[in-house]
Motif scaffolding. Structure first.
Motif, PDB file in Angstrom:
ATOM      1  N   ASP A   1       0.940  -1.194  -0.070  1.00 20.44           N
ATOM      2  CA  ASP A   1       0.037   0.004   0.072  1.00 20.44           C
ATOM      3  C   ASP A   1       0.912   1.296  -0.151  1.00 20.44           C
ATOM      4  OD1 ASP A   1      -2.383  -1.344  -0.226  1.00 20.44           O
ATOM      5  OD2 ASP A   1      -2.778  -0.990   1.951  1.00 20.44           O
ATOM      6  N   PHE A   2       1.754   1.303   0.679  1.00 21.79           N
ATOM      7  CA  PHE A   2       2.875   2.501   0.993  1.00 21.79           C
ATOM      8  C   PHE A   2       3.594   2.409  -0.341  1.00 21.79           C
ATOM      9  CE2 PHE A   2       7.046   3.963   2.328  1.00 21.79           C
ATOM     10  CZ  PHE A   2       6.798   5.306   2.046  1.00 21.79           C
ATOM     11  N   ALA A   3       4.156   1.121  -0.411  1.00 21.22           N
ATOM     12  CA  ALA A   3       5.123   1.177  -1.838  1.00 21.22           C
ATOM     13  C   ALA A   3       4.680   1.946  -3.052  1.00 21.22           C
ATOM     14  CB  ALA A   3       5.817  -0.303  -2.051  1.00 21.22           C
ATOM     15  N   GLN A   4       3.382   1.481  -3.208  1.00 17.65           N
ATOM     16  CA  GLN A   4       2.618   1.937  -4.485  1.00 17.65           C
ATOM     17  C   GLN A   4       2.563   3.548  -4.530  1.00 17.65           C
ATOM     18  OE1 GLN A   4       1.447   0.042  -6.903  1.00 17.65           O
ATOM     19  NE2 GLN A   4       0.595  -1.851  -6.045  1.00 17.65           N
ATOM     20  N   THR A   5       2.713   3.980  -3.329  1.00 14.19           N
ATOM     21  CA  THR A   5       2.482   5.515  -3.436  1.00 14.19           C
ATOM     22  C   THR A   5       3.991   6.192  -3.854  1.00 14.19           C
ATOM     23  OG1 THR A   5       3.061   6.000  -1.250  1.00 14.19           O
ATOM     24  CG2 THR A   5       0.913   5.533  -1.522  1.00 14.19           C
ATOM     25  N   LEU A   6       5.054   5.591  -3.556  1.00 10.34           N
ATOM     26  CA  LEU A   6       6.276   6.150  -4.070  1.00 10.34           C
ATOM     27  C   LEU A   6       6.623   6.265  -5.401  1.00 10.34           C
ATOM     28  CD1 LEU A   6       8.508   4.447  -1.326  1.00 10.34           C
ATOM     29  CD2 LEU A   6       7.668   6.578  -1.167  1.00 10.34           C
ATOM     30  N   ALA A   7       7.417   7.212  -5.864  1.00  9.27           N
ATOM     31  CA  ALA A   7       7.676   7.574  -7.290  1.00  9.27           C
ATOM     32  C   ALA A   7       8.809   6.567  -7.870  1.00  9.27           C
ATOM     33  CB  ALA A   7       7.953   8.847  -7.513  1.00  9.27           C
ATOM     34  N   PHE A   8       8.703   5.314  -7.721  1.00  9.74           N
ATOM     35  CA  PHE A   8       9.687   4.408  -8.153  1.00  9.74           C
ATOM     36  C   PHE A   8       9.089   3.287  -9.050  1.00  9.74           C
ATOM     37  CE2 PHE A   8      13.616   4.165  -5.037  1.00  9.74           C
ATOM     38  CZ  PHE A   8      12.989   5.175  -4.477  1.00  9.74           C
ATOM     39  N   PRO A   9       9.793   3.123 -10.081  1.00 16.60           N
ATOM     40  CA  PRO A   9       9.283   2.277 -11.191  1.00 16.60           C
ATOM     41  C   PRO A   9       9.203   0.601 -10.933  1.00 16.60           C
ATOM     42  CG  PRO A   9      11.295   2.827 -11.864  1.00 16.60           C
ATOM     43  CD  PRO A   9      10.916   3.653 -10.606  1.00 16.60           C
ATOM     44  N   ILE A  10       9.661   0.281  -9.917  1.00 16.12           N
ATOM     45  CA  ILE A  10       9.781  -1.263  -9.609  1.00 16.12           C
ATOM     46  C   ILE A  10       9.774  -1.770  -8.221  1.00 16.12           C
ATOM     47  CG2 ILE A  10      11.568  -3.215  -9.642  1.00 16.12           C
ATOM     48  CD1 ILE A  10      12.906  -1.909 -12.205  1.00 16.12           C
ATOM     49  N   ILE A  11       8.906  -2.498  -7.987  1.00 13.25           N
ATOM     50  CA  ILE A  11       8.727  -3.074  -6.670  1.00 13.25           C
ATOM     51  C   ILE A  11       9.431  -4.302  -6.496  1.00 13.25           C
ATOM     52  CG2 ILE A  11       7.150  -3.555  -4.752  1.00 13.25           C
ATOM     53  CD1 ILE A  11       5.351  -1.517  -5.589  1.00 13.25           C
ATOM     54  N   SER A  12      10.179  -4.749  -5.679  1.00 10.86           N
ATOM     55  CA  SER A  12      10.927  -6.117  -5.636  1.00 10.86           C
ATOM     56  C   SER A  12      10.702  -6.788  -4.278  1.00 10.86           C
ATOM     57  CB  SER A  12      12.437  -5.720  -5.805  1.00 10.86           C
ATOM     58  OG  SER A  12      13.212  -7.145  -6.073  1.00 10.86           O
ATOM     59  N   THR A  13      10.351  -7.892  -4.470  1.00  7.92           N
ATOM     60  CA  THR A  13       9.831  -8.717  -3.064  1.00  7.92           C
ATOM     61  C   THR A  13      10.878  -9.664  -3.092  1.00  7.92           C
ATOM     62  OG1 THR A  13       8.423 -10.102  -4.395  1.00  7.92           O
ATOM     63  CG2 THR A  13       7.427  -8.153  -3.448  1.00  7.92           C
ATOM     64  N   GLY A  14      10.731 -10.641  -1.938  1.00  7.08           N
ATOM     65  CA  GLY A  14      11.567 -11.689  -1.709  1.00  7.08           C
ATOM     66  C   GLY A  14      12.785 -11.601  -1.105  1.00  7.08           C
ATOM     67  N   TRP A  15      13.232 -10.541  -0.845  1.00  2.88           N
ATOM     68  CA  TRP A  15      14.649 -10.406  -0.256  1.00  2.88           C
ATOM     69  C   TRP A  15      14.645 -10.832   1.274  1.00  2.88           C
ATOM     70  CZ3 TRP A  15      18.626  -8.024  -3.393  1.00  2.88           C
ATOM     71  CH2 TRP A  15      18.183  -7.559  -4.609  1.00  2.88           C
ATOM     72  N   ALA A  16      13.710 -10.533   1.879  1.00  2.00           N
ATOM     73  CA  ALA A  16      13.613 -10.617   3.599  1.00  2.00           C
ATOM     74  C   ALA A  16      13.824 -12.158   3.536  1.00  2.00           C
ATOM     75  CB  ALA A  16      12.419 -10.041   4.012  1.00  2.00           C
ATOM     76  N   LEU A  17      13.331 -13.028   2.485  1.00  2.00           N
ATOM     77  CA  LEU A  17      13.522 -14.510   2.588  1.00  2.00           C
ATOM     78  C   LEU A  17      14.959 -14.857   2.172  1.00  2.00           C
ATOM     79  CD1 LEU A  17      10.230 -16.160   1.249  1.00  2.00           C
ATOM     80  CD2 LEU A  17      11.247 -16.336   3.640  1.00  2.00           C
ATOM     81  N   ILE A  18      15.619 -14.409   1.285  1.00  3.03           N
ATOM     82  CA  ILE A  18      16.807 -15.026   0.609  1.00  3.03           C
ATOM     83  C   ILE A  18      17.796 -14.389   1.455  1.00  3.03           C
ATOM     84  CG2 ILE A  18      16.079 -15.657  -1.338  1.00  3.03           C
ATOM     85  CD1 ILE A  18      17.445 -13.115  -2.587  1.00  3.03           C
ATOM     86  N   GLU A  19      17.604 -13.151   2.228  1.00  7.15           N
ATOM     87  CA  GLU A  19      19.012 -12.575   2.911  1.00  7.15           C
ATOM     88  C   GLU A  19      18.145 -11.921   4.328  1.00  7.15           C
ATOM     89  OE1 GLU A  19      21.340 -11.858   4.648  1.00  7.15           O
ATOM     90  OE2 GLU A  19      22.295 -12.542   2.582  1.00  7.15           O
ATOM     91  N   GLN A  20      18.024 -12.867   5.125  1.00  6.32           N
ATOM     92  CA  GLN A  20      17.401 -12.257   6.402  1.00  6.32           C
ATOM     93  C   GLN A  20      18.260 -11.588   7.378  1.00  6.32           C
ATOM     94  OE1 GLN A  20      15.827 -15.912   8.271  1.00  6.32           O
ATOM     95  NE2 GLN A  20      14.549 -16.475   6.442  1.00  6.32           N
ATOM     96  N   ASN A  21      19.540 -11.340   6.959  1.00  2.72           N
ATOM     97  CA  ASN A  21      20.258 -10.736   8.122  1.00  2.72           C
ATOM     98  C   ASN A  21      20.697  -9.105   7.575  1.00  2.72           C
ATOM     99  OD1 ASN A  21      20.500 -12.995   9.603  1.00  2.72           O
ATOM    100  ND2 ASN A  21      22.428 -13.688   8.710  1.00  2.72           N
ATOM    101  N   SER A  22      19.852  -8.612   6.661  1.00  2.00           N
ATOM    102  CA  SER A  22      19.809  -7.265   6.119  1.00  2.00           C
ATOM    103  C   SER A  22      18.947  -6.667   7.325  1.00  2.00           C
ATOM    104  CB  SER A  22      19.363  -7.168   4.837  1.00  2.00           C
ATOM    105  OG  SER A  22      17.981  -7.646   4.919  1.00  2.00           O
ATOM    106  N   THR A  23      18.989  -5.253   7.046  1.00  2.14           N
ATOM    107  CA  THR A  23      18.224  -4.354   7.948  1.00  2.14           C
ATOM    108  C   THR A  23      16.828  -4.696   7.756  1.00  2.14           C
ATOM    109  OG1 THR A  23      18.122  -2.747   6.277  1.00  2.14           O
ATOM    110  CG2 THR A  23      19.902  -2.579   7.925  1.00  2.14           C
TER     111      THR A  23
END
Ligand SMILES: [Zn+2]
Length: 272
Positions: free
Chosen positions: A124-146
Motif C-alpha cells: 500500500d505504501f510502496a505503491q505511492t512512491l515514485a519508483f518504477p519497480i517493486i521487488s519482493t522476496g529479499w527478506a527470505l533470501i537475505e534475512q540478516n539485512s536491515t
C-alpha cells in the motif's frame, strides 16, 4: 553527515516509532544527503523518529564498508567484533523499538532504475512512491539485512535503491521526497505530500549466487533487471555453469565480489 550519527526527533502526540537509515553502505551518498536535508527541515508532530547514519566510519571514508558488509549482520546472537558487528548490535536495539524502517540505498551499478525492496504487507505504501519497480522476496533470501531483520520480527521495512551511486544529484529529490512520504504515510508529520503515481513492475528475488572461486566470471556486463534468455549460461564459476530459467532477470551483478560473497541476485519478472 551531521556530527551525531543518531538523531532522535519526538512529536507532541503519541504515535508510531519509525527509523530512517542512510549510509548502511558508506559510499551510497544519495540517501546520506537526503537524510542531511530531512534532519534540517523536518519537525515531527506524532510519535518518535530515529534519523540514523548507519555506518558513520564508512560514510566518512566514502567506502561501502570498513571490515564487513553491515547489511549482513542484523541477527540475534551476532557476537562479532568488527566495527560493523558492534554497530549492527547498536542499530538492532533501535530497530527493536521501531514499528517501521525506511532504509536508503543506491546501487553500485553504473546505471539502472530506482527500485523498492519490500514485502507484500508494504505494498500500500510502496505503491505511492515514485519508483518504477517493486521487488519482493529479499527478506527470505537475505534475512540478516536491515529489512530482513525487521520482517523476522513481524514488522515492515522498505529499502529504497535510489538509482546509481554515480547519479546522486539526479536521484536526491526522489530520496528526499520518499522520506516525506514515509513520515506522512505512517503519521509522523501532518504535511500532505503530493503523490505522483508511477506505473510499477513487480520482480521477485529468488536466489543469491555466491562467488565460490576466484574463477567466477559473468559472460558479459549485466544491467540491473536485465532479462536473461531461458537456458542461457550467464556465469561460470570453475566447473559450475549458471543458466537462466524462464522469465528470470539478474540484479546486482558484481564481477569483483569478494570470494564467498554474493555475485548476483536472480529474480523472476512480473510476479510478486
Ligand atoms: Zn546499499
Amino acid at each position: 553527515m551531521k556530527n551525531q550519527s543518531i538523531i532522535i526527533k519526538q512529536g507532541k502526540n503519541k504515535g508510531k516509532t519509525l527509523a530512517i537509515f542512510a549510509g548502511v553502505h558508506g559510499n551510497e551518498v544519495t540517501g546520506i544527503r537526503a537524510l542531511d536535508r530531512a534532519i534540517e527541515s523536518i519537525n515531527i508532530d506524532t510519535g518518535k523518529v530515529y534519523f540514523v547514519y548507519a555506518n558513520p566510519k564508512a560514510i566518512f571514508k566514502g567506502a561501502r564498508f570498513i571490515e564487513k558488509n553491515l547489511n549482513r549482520l542484523f541477527f540475534n546472537g551476532n557476537n562479532g567484533n568488527t566495527e560493523e558487528d558492534m554497530r549492527a548490535r547498536e542499530l538492532m536495539k533501535i530497530l527493536d523499538e521501531c514499528d517501521v524502517l525506511l532504509d536508503l540505498h543506491a546501487t553500485n551499478s553504473n546505471d539502472g532504475e530506482p527500485f523498492i525492496i519490500c514485502e507484500k504487507t508494504g505494498f500500500d505504501f510502496a505503491q505511492t512512491l515514485a519508483f518504477p519497480i517493486i521487488s519482493t522476496g529479499w527478506a527470505l533470501i537475505e534475512q540478516n539485512s536491515t529489512d530482513g531483520y525487521m520482517y523476522k520480527n513481524g514488522k515492515q521495512a522498505f529499502c529504497l535503491e535510489c538509482g546509481s551511486i554515480k547519479a546522486t544529484d539526479k536521484y536526491l529529490p526522489l530520496a528526499l521526497q520518499s522520506i516525506y512520504q514515509f513520515l506522512s504515510y505512517f503519521g509522523s508529520i501532518t504535511t500532505q505530500t503530493s503523490v505522483e503515481l508511477v506505473p510499477k513492475r513487480f520482480v521477485r528475488a529468488e536466489k543469491i549466487i555466491y562467488k565460490k572461486t576466484e574463477r567466477f566470471k559473468f559472460i558479459k556486463e549485466f544491467h540491473d533487471f536485465e532479462l536473461l534468455e531461458e537456458g542461457m549460461v550467464f556465469a561460470n564459476d570453475d566447473n559450475i555453469s549458471y543458466s537462466a530459467e524462464k522469465d528470470e532477470c539478474i540484479i546486482f551483478a558484481r564481477p569483483h565480489a569478494i570470494l564467498g560473497t554474493e555475485a548476483c541476485i536472480i529474480a523472476k519478472m512480473d510476479i510478486t
